[in-house]
Design a protein around this motif. Structure first.
Motif, PDB file in Angstrom:
ATOM      1  N   ASN A 125      22.119  14.523 105.377  1.00 23.86           N
ATOM      2  CA  ASN A 125      22.422  15.947 105.552  1.00 23.86           C
ATOM      3  C   ASN A 125      23.012  16.250 106.932  1.00 23.86           C
TER       4      ASN A 125
ATOM      5  N   ASP B 165      20.253  11.125 101.431  1.00 23.20           N
ATOM      6  CA  ASP B 165      21.129  12.135 102.040  1.00 23.20           C
ATOM      7  C   ASP B 165      20.611  12.478 103.438  1.00 23.20           C
TER       8      ASP B 165
ATOM      9  N   LYS C  59      14.395   9.943  98.901  1.00 19.33           N
ATOM     10  CA  LYS C  59      13.984   9.856 100.309  1.00 19.33           C
ATOM     11  C   LYS C  59      13.649   8.428 100.715  1.00 19.33           C
TER      12      LYS C  59
ATOM     13  N   ASP D 269      25.903  11.177 103.021  1.00 21.59           N
ATOM     14  CA  ASP D 269      25.781  12.620 102.897  1.00 21.59           C
ATOM     15  C   ASP D 269      26.146  13.080 101.495  1.00 21.59           C
ATOM     16  N   LYS D 270      25.339  13.989 100.966  1.00 22.03           N
ATOM     17  CA  LYS D 270      25.554  14.532  99.625  1.00 22.03           C
ATOM     18  C   LYS D 270      26.902  15.231  99.523  1.00 22.03           C
ATOM     19  N   THR D 271      27.271  15.977 100.567  1.00 21.41           N
ATOM     20  CA  THR D 271      28.525  16.730 100.517  1.00 21.41           C
ATOM     21  C   THR D 271      29.722  15.797 100.300  1.00 21.41           C
TER      22      THR D 271
ATOM     23  N   ILE E  39      19.317  12.083  94.440  1.00 26.16           N
ATOM     24  CA  ILE E  39      18.911  12.136  95.842  1.00 26.16           C
ATOM     25  C   ILE E  39      17.482  11.626  95.979  1.00 26.16           C
TER      26      ILE E  39
ATOM     27  N   PRO F 188      28.025  19.517 106.905  1.00 21.31           N
ATOM     28  CA  PRO F 188      27.969  20.767 106.132  1.00 21.31           C
ATOM     29  C   PRO F 188      29.074  20.838 105.077  1.00 21.31           C
ATOM     30  N   ASP F 189      28.828  21.617 104.030  1.00 22.37           N
ATOM     31  CA  ASP F 189      29.797  21.755 102.935  1.00 22.37           C
ATOM     32  C   ASP F 189      31.171  22.179 103.433  1.00 22.37           C
TER      33      ASP F 189
END
Length: 366
Positions: free
Chosen positions: A86, A84, A68, A43-45, A66, A89-90
């Motif tokens: 996703n 990511d 795919k 996850d990016k967060t 990022i 959540p942030d």
């Protein structure tokens, strides 16, 4: 000139654990990019926060790319390629950067969100490997409690990989330097573990141990087989598993030409000293802690004066799969995750072992 570096798919691990930090620290090693193309699935967060902590604590300055699909990665030092998913959540990543004493642990612990995310990262890297989009997979730690809270009833990575690759005969192998163990049973009660010591299973583990050593570059492996009972049962006085199950498996393996130097079970209280002394390249152990304890005594080094881990080394590998899977040999570190103090050595070891296994498989498939 074609880029022949293998792609390694790395599962980020529990987003509230040490996996994001460890991934950042491991990928801060420029030489890793000389050996492979590392790709994080997570996850990016979580990764963005881990990058902020790494910069504040250690001065590490990396950025995310990022993607795919694996082929979209840059695979250049200084940039971490990330698929990511996703899922986090942030607002679910606690911000501890502003603490005057520096970043603090998250103190989130095992939770449904973390378990669901970690599970999905693992499934994703498995699918990439099964589709031949990555050459090997490596996993950061997940929480068994958390994935079960999320409704995924597995006892660990090993069982997830076996299920999603439709593998029936498999085993866990741990390794650190010249000490390696393969387990007859792992995540079951000790009472059930004793019942699982059966000739066919012991023989399967001997076969997998022998093949694993060859994949790691040991041309003629020497295999030790631990007994189950004290003194290997003392001729049946303390238990008959050695006589009725373990010895018949050893006898059959010897007939096949597998090198078991002692030709009989070795008492569990001496087998690891002998392995460290070079008698064996690998030991087939009968249950989880029989193998885990000596490996972690050797690979985990805690500085009691400075109160930190100087080394958290070793690897966890699943044998018998159609794909390569190697993992860190430690847990999520929930009590410390988020403060920047995680040790990346085990992940680096895992990537290197995965590369060696992938190279062996490629050479023997040709």
């Amino acid at each position: 000139m074609a880029d022949i570096r293998p792609i390694v798919g790395i599962s980020m691990g529990d987003p509230f654990g040490n996996g994001p930090e460890i991934s950042v620290k491991a990928l801060n090693d420029k030489t890793l990019y000389d050996r492979c193309k590392p790709l994080i699935v997570g996850d990016k967060t979580s990764m963005e926060y881990a990058l902020k902590v790494a910069k504040k604590v250690d001065g590490i300055d990396l950025k995310l790319n990022i993607v795919k699909e694996p082929e979209e990665g840059k695979y250049e030092y200084g940039t971490i390629d990330l698929i990511d998913l996703n899922l986090v959540p942030d607002d679910k990543i606690p911000d501890t950067l502003d603490d005057p004493d520096g970043p603090q642990p998250f103190h989130v612990g095992a939770c449904e969100l973390g378990g669901e995310a970690a599970f999905q990262y693992v499934v994703y890297v498995i699918k990439l490997a099964m589709a031949d989009k990555v050459d090997a997979t490596v996993t950061n730690a997940l929480s068994k409690e958390a994935i079960n809270m999320a409704g995924h009833h597995y006892s660990g990575h090993t069982e997830i990989y076996a299920d999603y690759t439709n593998t029936k005969k498999y085993a866990m192998m741990l390794g650190h330097e010249d000490l390696r163990v393969v387990h007859v049973s792992t995540h079951v009660s000790l009472r059930e573990a004793c019942d699982r010591v059966k000739k066919d299973r012991v023989l399967d583990c001997i076969h997998m141990a022998n093949e694993a050593c060859k994949a790691l570059g040991i041309a003629e492996p020497k295999i030790g087989v631990a007994g189950l009972n004290p003194h290997c049962g003392e001729d049946g006085m303390f238990g008959r598993e050695e006589i009725e199950e373990i010895q018949p498996a050893i006898d059959e393996a010897l007939k096949e030409g597998i090198n078991i130097p002692e030709k009989k079970p070795t008492p569990p209280d001496t087998v690891f000293s002998k392995a460290l002394g070079g008698w064996y390249d690998i030991v087939v152990v009968m249950y989880h802690d029989q193998g885990h304890i000596p490996l972690k005594v050797k690979g985990f080094v805690y500085n009691k004066d400075e109160h930190h881990w100087e080394a958290v080394a070793g690897i966890n590998m699943t044998l018998g799969l159609p794909i390569v899977r190697v993992s860190v040999d430690h847990g999520t570190g929930f009590g410390h995750a988020g403060n920047g103090g995680a040790n990346e050595l085990s992940l680096v070891n895992a990537v290197d072992a995965a590369l060696q296994m992938a190279s062996y498989r490629k050479a023997n498939k040709a």
